[in-house]
Design a protein around this motif. Structure first.
Motif, PDB file in Angstrom:
ATOM      1  N   HIS A 193      53.551 169.336  25.837  1.00  0.00           N
ATOM      2  CA  HIS A 193      54.227 170.606  25.604  1.00  0.00           C
ATOM      3  C   HIS A 193      53.294 171.747  25.988  1.00  0.00           C
ATOM      4  CE1 HIS A 193      57.809 172.467  23.998  1.00  0.00           C
ATOM      5  NE2 HIS A 193      57.080 173.360  23.364  1.00  0.00           N
ATOM      6  N   LYS A 201      61.518 177.190  24.182  1.00  0.00           N
ATOM      7  CA  LYS A 201      60.429 176.686  25.013  1.00  0.00           C
ATOM      8  C   LYS A 201      60.096 177.675  26.132  1.00  0.00           C
ATOM      9  CE  LYS A 201      58.996 172.741  27.867  1.00  0.00           C
ATOM     10  NZ  LYS A 201      59.419 171.425  28.447  1.00  0.00           N
ATOM     11  N   PRO A 256      57.655 166.956  16.109  1.00  0.00           N
ATOM     12  CA  PRO A 256      56.778 167.320  17.228  1.00  0.00           C
ATOM     13  C   PRO A 256      55.980 166.147  17.778  1.00  0.00           C
ATOM     14  CG  PRO A 256      55.890 168.132  15.145  1.00  0.00           C
ATOM     15  CD  PRO A 256      57.266 167.630  14.861  1.00  0.00           C
ATOM     16  N   ASN A 289      57.030 163.453  18.702  1.00  0.00           N
ATOM     17  CA  ASN A 289      57.784 162.771  19.759  1.00  0.00           C
ATOM     18  C   ASN A 289      57.777 163.530  21.081  1.00  0.00           C
ATOM     19  OD1 ASN A 289      58.402 160.892  17.816  1.00  0.00           O
ATOM     20  ND2 ASN A 289      60.487 161.624  17.467  1.00  0.00           N
ATOM     21  N   ILE A 290      57.125 164.700  21.107  1.00  0.00           N
ATOM     22  CA  ILE A 290      57.147 165.548  22.302  1.00  0.00           C
ATOM     23  C   ILE A 290      55.770 165.556  22.953  1.00  0.00           C
ATOM     24  CG2 ILE A 290      57.570 167.872  23.168  1.00  0.00           C
ATOM     25  CD1 ILE A 290      59.401 168.227  20.659  1.00  0.00           C
ATOM     26  N   GLU A 291      55.706 165.130  24.199  1.00  0.00           N
ATOM     27  CA  GLU A 291      54.432 165.047  24.913  1.00  0.00           C
ATOM     28  C   GLU A 291      54.286 166.179  25.928  1.00  0.00           C
ATOM     29  OE1 GLU A 291      54.243 161.216  26.700  1.00  0.00           O
ATOM     30  OE2 GLU A 291      54.137 160.138  24.788  1.00  0.00           O
ATOM     31  N   SER A 314      59.376 172.103  15.768  1.00  0.00           N
ATOM     32  CA  SER A 314      60.293 171.002  16.063  1.00  0.00           C
ATOM     33  C   SER A 314      60.359 170.138  14.815  1.00  0.00           C
ATOM     34  CB  SER A 314      59.784 170.178  17.250  1.00  0.00           C
ATOM     35  OG  SER A 314      60.531 168.974  17.388  1.00  0.00           O
ATOM     36  N   SER A 361      60.859 173.652  20.980  1.00  0.00           N
ATOM     37  CA  SER A 361      60.572 172.449  21.763  1.00  0.00           C
ATOM     38  C   SER A 361      61.385 172.352  23.050  1.00  0.00           C
ATOM     39  CB  SER A 361      60.824 171.199  20.916  1.00  0.00           C
ATOM     40  OG  SER A 361      62.190 171.124  20.526  1.00  0.00           O
ATOM     41  N   SER A 362      62.468 173.143  23.155  1.00  0.00           N
ATOM     42  CA  SER A 362      63.318 173.057  24.343  1.00  0.00           C
ATOM     43  C   SER A 362      64.097 174.358  24.507  1.00  0.00           C
ATOM     44  CB  SER A 362      64.293 171.871  24.230  1.00  0.00           C
ATOM     45  OG  SER A 362      65.162 172.057  23.123  1.00  0.00           O
TER      46      SER A 362
END
Length: 267
Positions: free
Chosen positions: A42, A16, A36, A38-40, A33, A11-12
């Motif tokens: 991506h 990533k 996941p 909570n992650i927009e 993650s 995720s980062s």
């Protein structure tokens, strides 16, 4: 057919960057993650996976295989940092980092191996660290977790080779990522005999990360490894001095090398 890649900790940071690079090269990439949802926006698909939860690992791996029918490459990238003197750092926190960096990586390997064995092919890339080649002051536990994963990789590589599965290590040096924000930092205790030196070294570590290399360098290196039919056991990715430090440890007397490290860390 495009290869299917699973990247833990996608995720980062390095995960990533690697996933985005491989996606552009035509690979089918899944990152992981813990949350996941909570992650927009991506750049590639994310599945829920916590390396400290075996049920979560099994579910994520099954989801990828069910969707794609295969799993060609695992990049074991999820990890966490820890800083502090050995004496001041709570042992419970040490165990958490071993659970994530070592046992978590092992459990993900265990989860993908049956599929790779059935396919008679597969590649596992364990992301370790140049720090895993030496005991660094105030980073000793982190070094130990990554060094342990290097050794485990050497062993499992031989165990699975007859099934057509390749396993390798990639040890990055310092890269400009958000890893420092995710570390467990042992508090700077007012009564600690290590107070001043620990603070100096925390500042040094953060400066190294801030001035680190572009994670794209790791992405390029991993892409090349995936394209290599018979990968080496160990790869190192970083600036010249970071990689040369491993060479120096092999050729210098122990105490001479220790003195070099102590001078570098102002001890």
């Amino acid at each position: 057919m495009s290869k299917v890649v699973l990247i833990t900790g996608g995720s980062s940071g390095i995960g990533k960057s690697v996933g985005e690079f491989l996606s552009k090269k035509g690979f089918i990439v899944y990152g992981t993650s813990r949350k996941p949802q909570n992650i927009e926006n991506h750049p590639f698909k994310l599945v829920a996976l916590d390396v400290n939860d075996i049920e979560s690992i099994s579910k994520a791996v099954s989801e990828v295989i069910k969707s794609e029918g295969k799993l060609d490459v695992l990049i074991n990238n999820a990890g966490m940092g820890i800083t502090g003197s050995i004496e001041d750092t709570p042992t419970t926190e040490m165990r958490k980092v071993f659970d994530t960096n070592l046992f978590g990586a092992i459990d993900v390997m265990k989860a993908v191996l049956p599929q790779m064995r059935a396919q008679k092919s597969g590649l596992i890339i364990n992301v370790t660290s140049i720090a895993g080649y030496m005991g660094l002051p105030f980073r000793g536990i982190y070094s130990a977790t990554k060094g342990a994963l290097e050794i485990v990789t050497e062993a499992i590589r031989m165990e699975v080779k007859s099934f057509g599965i390749e396993v390798t290590n990639v040890a990055p040096g310092d890269f400009a990522t958000n890893i420092a924000s995710g570390r467990y930092h042992t508090p700077i205790f007012e009564d600690s005999p290590y107070k001043e030196k620990y603070q100096e070294n925390l500042n040094l570590m953060d400066a190294h990360v801030d001035s680190g290399g572009d994670p794209l360098e790791m992405a390029t290196a991993i892409y090349k490894i995936i394209q290599t039919p018979k990968p080496k056991i160990h790869y190192k990715v970083g600036d010249f001095m970071q990689k040369f430090s491993i060479v120096l440890k092999k050729i210098l007397p122990d105490k001479v090398y220790e003195k070099l490290l102590m001078n570098h860390y102002k001890l």
